[in-house]
Design an enzyme around this catalytic site. Structure first.
Site, PDB file in Angstrom:
ATOM      1  N   SER A 137       0.796  -1.227   0.000  1.00 38.06           N
ATOM      2  CA  SER A 137       0.000   0.000   0.000  1.00 38.06           C
ATOM      3  C   SER A 137       0.829   1.278   0.000  1.00 38.06           C
ATOM      4  CB  SER A 137      -0.947   0.010   1.203  1.00 38.06           C
ATOM      5  OG  SER A 137      -0.218   0.007   2.408  1.00 38.06           O
ATOM      6  N   LYS A 175      -6.136   2.883   9.013  1.00 34.23           N
ATOM      7  CA  LYS A 175      -5.262   3.899   8.402  1.00 34.23           C
ATOM      8  C   LYS A 175      -5.886   5.286   8.503  1.00 34.23           C
ATOM      9  CE  LYS A 175      -3.165   0.663   5.114  1.00 34.23           C
ATOM     10  NZ  LYS A 175      -3.016   0.297   3.697  1.00 34.23           N
TER      11      LYS A 175
END
Length: 838
Positions: free
Chosen positions: A740, A783
């Site tokens: 990511s 996140k």
């Protein structure tokens, strides 16, 4: 003389068949004159003559009614049947039956007896009675003190109901009689002899029928009557006796009786064999009892303290009371028998004793009744846990379905999330809301299959696995069973414990869970298993497939303030001996502690900070300096010291070559500062920061994309020949991996090569391809929370993750701007400023 005339006149009027007997034109004087003269002349007792005359009339009525309908009162019998020629007493108490008897006594003493099909019916109707019965004569009637009437009846002849009449006070029936024929042939005689011989053999086996009974039966010459009398003495069901009564043909009736006697003989022979076997067993038991008593006496005399007699009796009682399944019960008794025979000094004795103790101590049938109250359960969950709406909703769904079906296999829930978010305490709250026992087993560091399935009993120090140990601790077969830290298991040469858990956590298999020590199947289907994990990636796929994953991402600042105020602070005040009036901590102070003294997804460090404040307050109160302490933003440093963290990790200014990425770790979400620097060289790419293989490949992919799009991005096309590029992710001691960070590395590279600064308030996450496409990522909620915690205001996400935005708390969504992208060009548009810094 006058009385006799009156009696004769009454007799003629009561008996409808008198005219048929003596002719319609005869008067009672001509019919009874001879009898009257005989009574007067010989001075015979009037009562005896009258009774003899009534018997004579009954006999004549029977002859006349042989093939004609006769109307008589009906007396239904319950659980009793009367054959022709039988004489027995009956107790009559029902009102209609009493009226029928009185009617019979007034008329001709005749009454029809038939049996009810169902003895429980108090007021039988026509369909409740058998059609075939017995025409009987009432010989005596006596009223008892309790209102019941006792009568003596004599069975006359078989009769069948033709019609049924309700006379209001009693029932009457029209019947047709069926008399046995007088003729007898050779076959009848042979059948009679056979039946009599069978009956004699039966009497010898039964010993319940006297020899006088057999002698009286043997004197009977009529075959039908003999069959009836023998049938009345046999211990057969009422239905079988009724079948014999309904069998009009004599030969067929005798054959039926012979068959019944034969069957009864077989039953008696079997009973005799069983009795002999029981007798032998009792003799053996008595012998063993005698020997045991002798052994006990010898042990007492010798002062032998190791005698097992009392211990065996105690263990036997415990085994019988343990509620084991039949197969386990038999095995326990068998092992107990072995234990009794093995010397106490033998090593095997302790092995067997331990095994029996485990069988006794396990819950085999004991369970707690679920208190399924949805509102109460919701109240408990809301009281003990703030937030976690999806988890609580799933638990309430389970309760609702169980209440409707009353039979639901225990679900296998897995609470996944960072440490300190309340996974274990939530499982305990679920047990409270279900009114079930709670048991916790920690699987962290387990690497041996026998930890789950147990050891074989042949090994020294063998014991059951943790599952069976947990069930013993729970004490019931339906606890809430917490498998804590299921992701921390490992495997070695001794086996893979995660594979052993496959059977435990499969609802289709765990009803017959097999432990190597117990060996017998144990039912785990009623257990509600809850597992906890920090990192799902370390759990094997087959095991993960058996569990329903519920993610607990972490708490927002607002949620942490609520949790601290409502749960953590009151708990620490109580544990440190304080009271609410002594210590007061305002919400703004709690928020400051959250921002500047902790950095975590859960609340574990936050609780430790509250404990520190409580301890220092206790010291102040005990020393007498103050009686009441109020924590404010001004004096918080006196209790916790200088702030340990800077609120938010966002850069204070826009920088070139420094991009903020969002990462997911085992302890929740976090932000990463990815730095890129250029130095004269020949295109060497250096990666530092303890990056994993996947993250290194993402950096290579980002570098290749930037090279391929250099001209379009306003970068020198031959930069890879002039510069060495160094990509660094700070905190090099912490391992970092995952795809990511792809768009973050690409953005930092473009910024460093083009000189365009990156917006400091922007965080980003997404995987990159060589063509610049942005692929979806996982852990979006964690996140995003880390971005909010770090003070970022804009988050760049892959477009395919749009559906996951709904999982983010509303309070966080309102403070962040989400930018959905599908290509790196869109990322650069939102992340880079237009100007170039030189």
């Amino acid at each position: 003389m006058h009385f006799v005339k009156n009696f004769c006149q009454q007799s003629i009027s009561n008996f409808p068949f008198i005219n048929q007997l003596f002719g319609e034109n005869k008067s009672y004087e001509s019919v009874f004159s001879p009898i009257i003269r005989h009574i007067i002349t010989n001075k015979i007792e009037l009562k005896k003559e009258i009774l003899a005359f009534i018997d004579f009339l009954h006999l004549e009525v029977q002859i006349l009614a042989k093939n004609n309908e006769l109307n008589v009162p009906l007396l239904p019998l319950r659980g009793l049947l009367v054959y022709p020629t039988m004489v027995l007493h009956l107790d009559v108490g029902r009102e209609r039956s009493v009226q029928a008897l009185e009617k019979a006594m007034v008329d001709d003493h005749l009454i029809f007896l038939t049996t009810q099909k169902d003895v429980s019916i108090d007021e039988p109707l026509e369909e409740d009675l058998y059609r075939m019965g017995t025409l009987t004569k009432v010989k005596q009637m006596l009223k008892l003190p309790n209102g019941t009437i006792r009568v003596l009846v004599e069975g006359l002849v078989r009769a069948e109901i033709v019609s049924f009449q309700d006379e209001e006070e009693y029932y009457s029936v029209s019947i047709v009689t069926h008399e046995d024929p007088d003729t007898r042939d050779v076959e009848d005689q042979a059948l009679m002899r056979t039946m009599l011989e069978y009956f004699e053999q039966y009497i010898k086996l039964s010993k319940k029928i006297s020899a006088e009974t057999y002698a009286s039966v043997a004197d009977i010459e009529e075959p039908g009557r003999m069959a009836d009398i023998i049938s009345s003495h046999l211990p057969i069901k009422l239905k079988e006796k009724q079948d014999i009564l309904e069998t009009i043909e004599v030969k067929q009736r005798i054959n039926r009786v012979i068959g019944i006697i034969h069957n009864e003989k077989e039953v008696l022979n079997l009973e005799k064999k069983i009795g002999q076997r029981v007798k032998r067993s009792m003799e053996r038991t008595q012998k063993e009892y005698y020997l045991r008593e002798q052994m006990k006496a010898i042990q007492k005399e010798l002062g032998d303290k190791e005698g097992k007699t009392g211990e065996i009796a105690e263990l036997t009682e415990k085994i019988n009371q343990a509620g084991m399944p039949e197969n386990v019960h038999q095995i326990a008794l068998k092992e107990l028998d072995r234990y009794e025979k093995v010397p106490a000094s033998s090593a095997e004795s302790s092995v067997i004793r331990n095994y029996i103790d485990w069988l006794i101590s396990l819950p085999w049938s004991k369970k707690t009744e679920d208190d399924i109250d949805i509102l109460r359960a919701e109240k408990i969950l809301n009281k003990e846990h703030y937030g976690l709406e999806k988890v609580k909703e799933r638990v309430l769904e389970y309760l609702a379905v169980q209440k409707l079906t009353n039979s639901l296999k225990g679900p296998i829930l897995c609470l996944a999330g960072p440490p300190g978010v309340g996974k274990t305490s939530l499982a305990r709250s679920i047990a409270t809301s279900l009114n079930r026992n709670f048991v916790r087993v920690s699987l962290g560091g387990v690497r041996d299959e026998s930890e789950i399935r147990g050891h074989r009993r042949t090994y020294v120090g063998a014991m059951p696995g943790r599952i069976i140990q947990g069930m013993k601790k729970a004490g019931t077969i339906n606890p809430v069973f917490l498998l804590d830290e299921i992701d921390k298991m490992s495997s070695d040469f001794r086996g893979d414990p995660s594979s052993a858990l496959l059977e435990v956590l499969d609802p289709e298999q765990n009803s017959n869970f097999s432990d190597h020590y117990i060996e017998e199947p144990y039912n785990l289907s009623k257990v509600m298993f809850i597992a906890t994990a920090n990192n799902l990636s370390t759990i094997p796929g087959p095991l993960l497939d058996r569990m329903e994953i519920i993610t607990i991402a972490g708490y927002t600042e607002l949620e942490k303030v609520h949790i601290t105020r409502d749960h953590l602070l009151p708990k620490q005040i109580k544990e440190n001996g304080l009271s609410k009036g002594i210590l007061q901590v305002r919400d703004d102070v709690i928020l400051k502690v959250v921002r500047y003294y902790t950095r975590e997804a859960g609340v574990r460090s936050l609780e430790r900070q509250m404990a520190t404040i409580c301890r220092k307050t206790a010291k102040i109160v005990v020393s007498g300096k103050k009686k009441r302490v109020v924590i404010t933003e001004k004096n918080i440093e006196e209790f916790l010291g200088k702030p340990r963290f800077r609120y938010g990790q966002a850069e204070t200014e826009n920088q070139v070559g420094v991009a903020t990425g969002l990462a997911y770790t085992t302890v929740g979400g976090d932000t990463l500062q990815i730095e890129v620097s250029l130095a004269p060289g020949k295109g060497k790419l250096v990666l530092t920061g303890k990056l994993g293989d996947v993250m290194k490949e993402s950096a290579q992919a980002a570098f290749s994309y930037v090279r391929s799009k250099a001209k379009e991005l306003g970068i020198e096309e031959d930069f890879h020949e002039k510069y060495d590029i160094h990509i660094h992710v700070p905190e090099g001691a912490v391992p970092k991996d995952g795809p990511s960070a792809g768009i973050t590395i690409a953005t930092a590279l473009v910024s460093a090569l083009s000189g365009r600064p990156i917006r400091r308030e922007v965080g980003m996450t997404g995987e990159i391809t060589l063509r610049g496409r942005v692929l979806p990522i996982g852990g979006l909620k964690e996140k995003t929370l880390s971005a909010h915690r770090a003070g970022l205001t804009k988050v760049i996400l892959p477009k395919d993750n749009e559906m996951d935005i709904d999982d983010i708390p509303e309070s966080v969504r309102n403070e962040l701007e989400f930018v959905l992208v599908s290509h790196v060009d869109e990322v650069l548009k939102h992340a880079l400023l237009e100007g170039v810094v030189k």
